[in-house]
Design a protein around this motif. Structure first.
Motif, short mmCIF file in Angstrom:
data_model
loop_
_atom_site.label_atom_id
_atom_site.label_comp_id
_atom_site.label_asym_id
_atom_site.label_seq_id
_atom_site.Cartn_x
_atom_site.Cartn_y
_atom_site.Cartn_z
N ASP A 155 0.83 -1.20 0.00
CA ASP A 155 0.00 0.00 0.00
C ASP A 155 0.87 1.27 0.00
OD1 ASP A 155 -2.68 0.81 0.04
OD2 ASP A 155 -2.45 1.49 2.11
N ASN A 156 1.92 1.27 0.84
CA ASN A 156 2.84 2.40 0.87
C ASN A 156 3.56 2.56 -0.47
OD1 ASN A 156 2.34 3.22 3.44
ND2 ASN A 156 4.15 2.28 4.35
N ALA A 157 4.01 1.42 -1.05
CA ALA A 157 4.73 1.47 -2.32
C ALA A 157 3.83 2.11 -3.40
CB ALA A 157 5.17 0.08 -2.74
N VAL A 158 2.55 1.75 -3.37
CA VAL A 158 1.59 2.32 -4.34
C VAL A 158 1.37 3.81 -4.07
CG1 VAL A 158 -0.83 2.25 -5.08
CG2 VAL A 158 0.43 0.12 -4.79
N LYS A 159 1.23 4.13 -2.77
CA LYS A 159 0.93 5.51 -2.36
C LYS A 159 2.08 6.46 -2.65
CE LYS A 159 0.06 5.60 2.07
NZ LYS A 159 -0.47 5.48 3.44
N TYR A 160 3.32 6.00 -2.39
CA TYR A 160 4.45 6.92 -2.47
C TYR A 160 5.24 6.83 -3.78
CZ TYR A 160 3.24 7.62 2.38
OH TYR A 160 2.55 7.90 3.52
N GLY A 184 9.97 4.89 -6.21
CA GLY A 184 9.46 6.20 -5.78
C GLY A 184 10.55 7.16 -5.36
N PRO A 185 10.19 8.16 -4.55
CA PRO A 185 11.14 9.22 -4.19
C PRO A 185 12.26 8.76 -3.25
CG PRO A 185 9.11 9.46 -2.96
CD PRO A 185 8.88 8.37 -3.94
N GLY A 186 12.08 7.61 -2.63
CA GLY A 186 13.09 7.13 -1.68
C GLY A 186 12.95 7.81 -0.33
N ILE A 187 13.75 7.36 0.62
CA ILE A 187 13.67 7.88 2.00
C ILE A 187 15.08 8.31 2.41
CG2 ILE A 187 13.11 7.27 4.40
CD1 ILE A 187 11.31 5.00 2.93
N ARG A 206 1.78 15.93 2.80
CA ARG A 206 1.57 15.03 1.67
C ARG A 206 0.95 13.72 2.18
NH1 ARG A 206 5.91 11.75 -1.73
NH2 ARG A 206 6.54 11.34 0.38
N SER A 207 1.48 13.26 3.32
CA SER A 207 1.00 12.01 3.88
C SER A 207 -0.46 12.13 4.30
CB SER A 207 1.87 11.64 5.06
OG SER A 207 1.49 10.43 5.57
N ARG A 208 -0.84 13.31 4.79
CA ARG A 208 -2.24 13.49 5.21
C ARG A 208 -3.16 13.44 3.99
NH1 ARG A 208 -1.78 17.69 9.02
NH2 ARG A 208 -1.37 16.13 10.58
N GLY A 211 -3.89 10.10 3.06
CA GLY A 211 -4.63 9.37 4.10
C GLY A 211 -3.73 8.67 5.09
N GLY A 212 -2.43 9.03 5.08
CA GLY A 212 -1.48 8.37 5.97
C GLY A 212 -1.65 8.77 7.43
N THR A 213 -1.36 7.80 8.31
CA THR A 213 -1.48 8.07 9.75
C THR A 213 -0.12 8.00 10.44
OG1 THR A 213 -1.78 5.73 10.18
CG2 THR A 213 -3.78 7.04 9.90
N LEU A 215 1.19 5.21 11.29
CA LEU A 215 1.15 4.05 12.20
C LEU A 215 1.44 2.73 11.48
CD1 LEU A 215 -1.90 4.83 14.52
CD2 LEU A 215 0.49 4.73 15.17
N GLY A 216 1.29 2.73 10.13
CA GLY A 216 1.40 1.48 9.37
C GLY A 216 2.71 0.73 9.61
N LEU A 217 3.84 1.43 9.48
CA LEU A 217 5.14 0.74 9.62
C LEU A 217 5.41 0.33 11.06
CD1 LEU A 217 7.44 2.81 7.23
CD2 LEU A 217 6.60 0.48 6.92
N SER A 218 4.89 1.15 11.99
CA SER A 218 5.08 0.81 13.40
C SER A 218 4.32 -0.48 13.75
CB SER A 218 4.60 2.01 14.21
OG SER A 218 4.36 1.66 15.50
N ILE A 219 3.10 -0.61 13.23
CA ILE A 219 2.31 -1.83 13.45
C ILE A 219 3.02 -3.00 12.77
CG2 ILE A 219 0.11 -3.01 12.93
CD1 ILE A 219 -1.23 -0.24 13.11
P1 ADP Z 1 1.63 6.37 6.61
O1 ADP Z 1 0.27 5.98 7.08
O2 ADP Z 1 1.92 7.83 6.76
O3 ADP Z 1 1.97 5.82 5.27
P2 ADP Z 1 3.66 4.56 7.63
O4 ADP Z 1 4.04 4.23 9.04
O5 ADP Z 1 3.22 3.43 6.77
O6 ADP Z 1 2.58 5.69 7.72
O7 ADP Z 1 4.89 5.26 6.94
C1 ADP Z 1 5.58 6.31 7.63
C2 ADP Z 1 6.19 7.29 6.63
O8 ADP Z 1 7.25 6.65 5.92
C3 ADP Z 1 5.23 7.76 5.55
O9 ADP Z 1 4.47 8.85 5.98
C4 ADP Z 1 6.18 8.14 4.42
O10 ADP Z 1 6.67 9.45 4.66
C5 ADP Z 1 7.34 7.15 4.58
N1 ADP Z 1 7.22 6.00 3.66
C6 ADP Z 1 6.70 4.79 3.93
N2 ADP Z 1 6.80 3.95 2.87
C7 ADP Z 1 7.40 4.67 1.90
C8 ADP Z 1 7.80 4.38 0.56
N3 ADP Z 1 7.59 3.19 0.00
N4 ADP Z 1 8.41 5.38 -0.16
C9 ADP Z 1 8.65 6.60 0.40
N5 ADP Z 1 8.30 6.93 1.66
C10 ADP Z 1 7.69 5.98 2.41
#
Ligand code: ADP
Length: 253
Positions: A155-160, A184-187, A206-208, A211-213, A215-219
């Protein structure tokens, strides 16, 4: 409770007890502070959607009756903020859930990944690639929880990112690596550890919008750690990111 007196105990034993007691206090203090921080972060995250809902309702009350465009805009904004709050609350409940209660079973992770790719292909008009050298690799765990992890990484890969998303499974001795790769843009390096923290988002606005919270990666990392595994990221700014789930392979089938 037995009264401790110096004549009963050797000095060494008393010293050991004192250290154990201090460690317990430190542990409780640390956990209490974490809980306090979570409550404060959660309240802060809920404050924004609540105030947006409030100001749109006031706007509707004042000028909505004879302004259908404004009425439309306000109801849409309220609905989207309600969705956001719902997602936040659902994710917070997931984090608070006792993960020990879930039943662990042995299952084929390749099948889980294949069905996830099919779901994403059906839901988005994007190119999704799937790569695996083996059709059967068993892991022991909760199918639902591990599916949720792969879903949220996809979902994140699609979103970002805008381009192809690749999911691959590889067995490395006693471990299996599941990679989710995007272009994508990378981190940036300094952010790579922080993104696993609760509520952390690199670009909050941008994350808002997406629809980002935060919390996804932390969970996801809490779930993977409970399975005896590890969730890591490798990323190059401007080129893309690869999230890797590393799990122990199960000998049962
Ligand atoms: P969110 O609900 O904001 O996506 P996550 O905990 O899943 O929350 O991700 C935290 C943050 O990490 C995101 O807001 C985004 O800034 C960054 N991130 C996560 N996955 C990616 C990705 N594949 N490419 C770029 N940035 C990412």
């Amino acid at each position: 409770w037995k009264t401790i007196n110096a004549s009963d105990q050797s000095k060494d034993e008393l010293y050991e007890m004192k250290i154990t007691f201090n460690r317990m206090i430190d542990y409780l203090k640390e956990n209490f502070e974490k809980q306090q921080m979570f409550v404060s972060d959660a309240s802060h995250e809920l404050k924004t959607p609540i105030s947006i809902v409030k100001s749109y309702s006031q706007l509707m009350k004042r000028r909505g009756a004879d302004n259908p465009d404004l009425l439309q805009e306000s109801t849409e904004a309220i609905e989207s903020q309600a969705d956001r709050m719902q997602k936040l609350v659902e994710q917070m409940l997931l984090l608070a859930k006792n993960k020990d209660k879930d039943v662990y079973e042995s299952f084929n992770i390749v099948e889980l990944c294949r069905s996830t790719i099919e779901t994403f292909k059906g839901a988005y008009d994007r190119v999704f690639l799937f790569e695996t050298a083996s059709e059967i690799i068993h892991v022991k765990g909760s199918y639902d929880q591990l599916q949720q992890v792969v879903y949220s990484l996809m979902d994140n890969a699609v979103k970002y990112s805008q381009d192809t998303v690749k999911l691959s499974v590889r067995q490395n001795g006693h471990h299996v690596d599941v990679d989710v790769q995007d272009n994508g843009p990378g981190i940036p390096g300094a952010e790579q550890e922080k993104i696993f923290d609760r509520f952390y988002r690199i670009d909050k606005s941008r994350s808002r919008e997406t629809g980002g919270t935060g919390l996804g990666l932390s969970i996801a990392s809490t779930i993977i750690e409970a399975h005896g595994g590890e969730l890591t990221v490798s990323s190059t700014t401007g080129k893309g990111s690869t999230f890797t789930v590393k799990l122990p392979v199960s000998q049962e089938s």
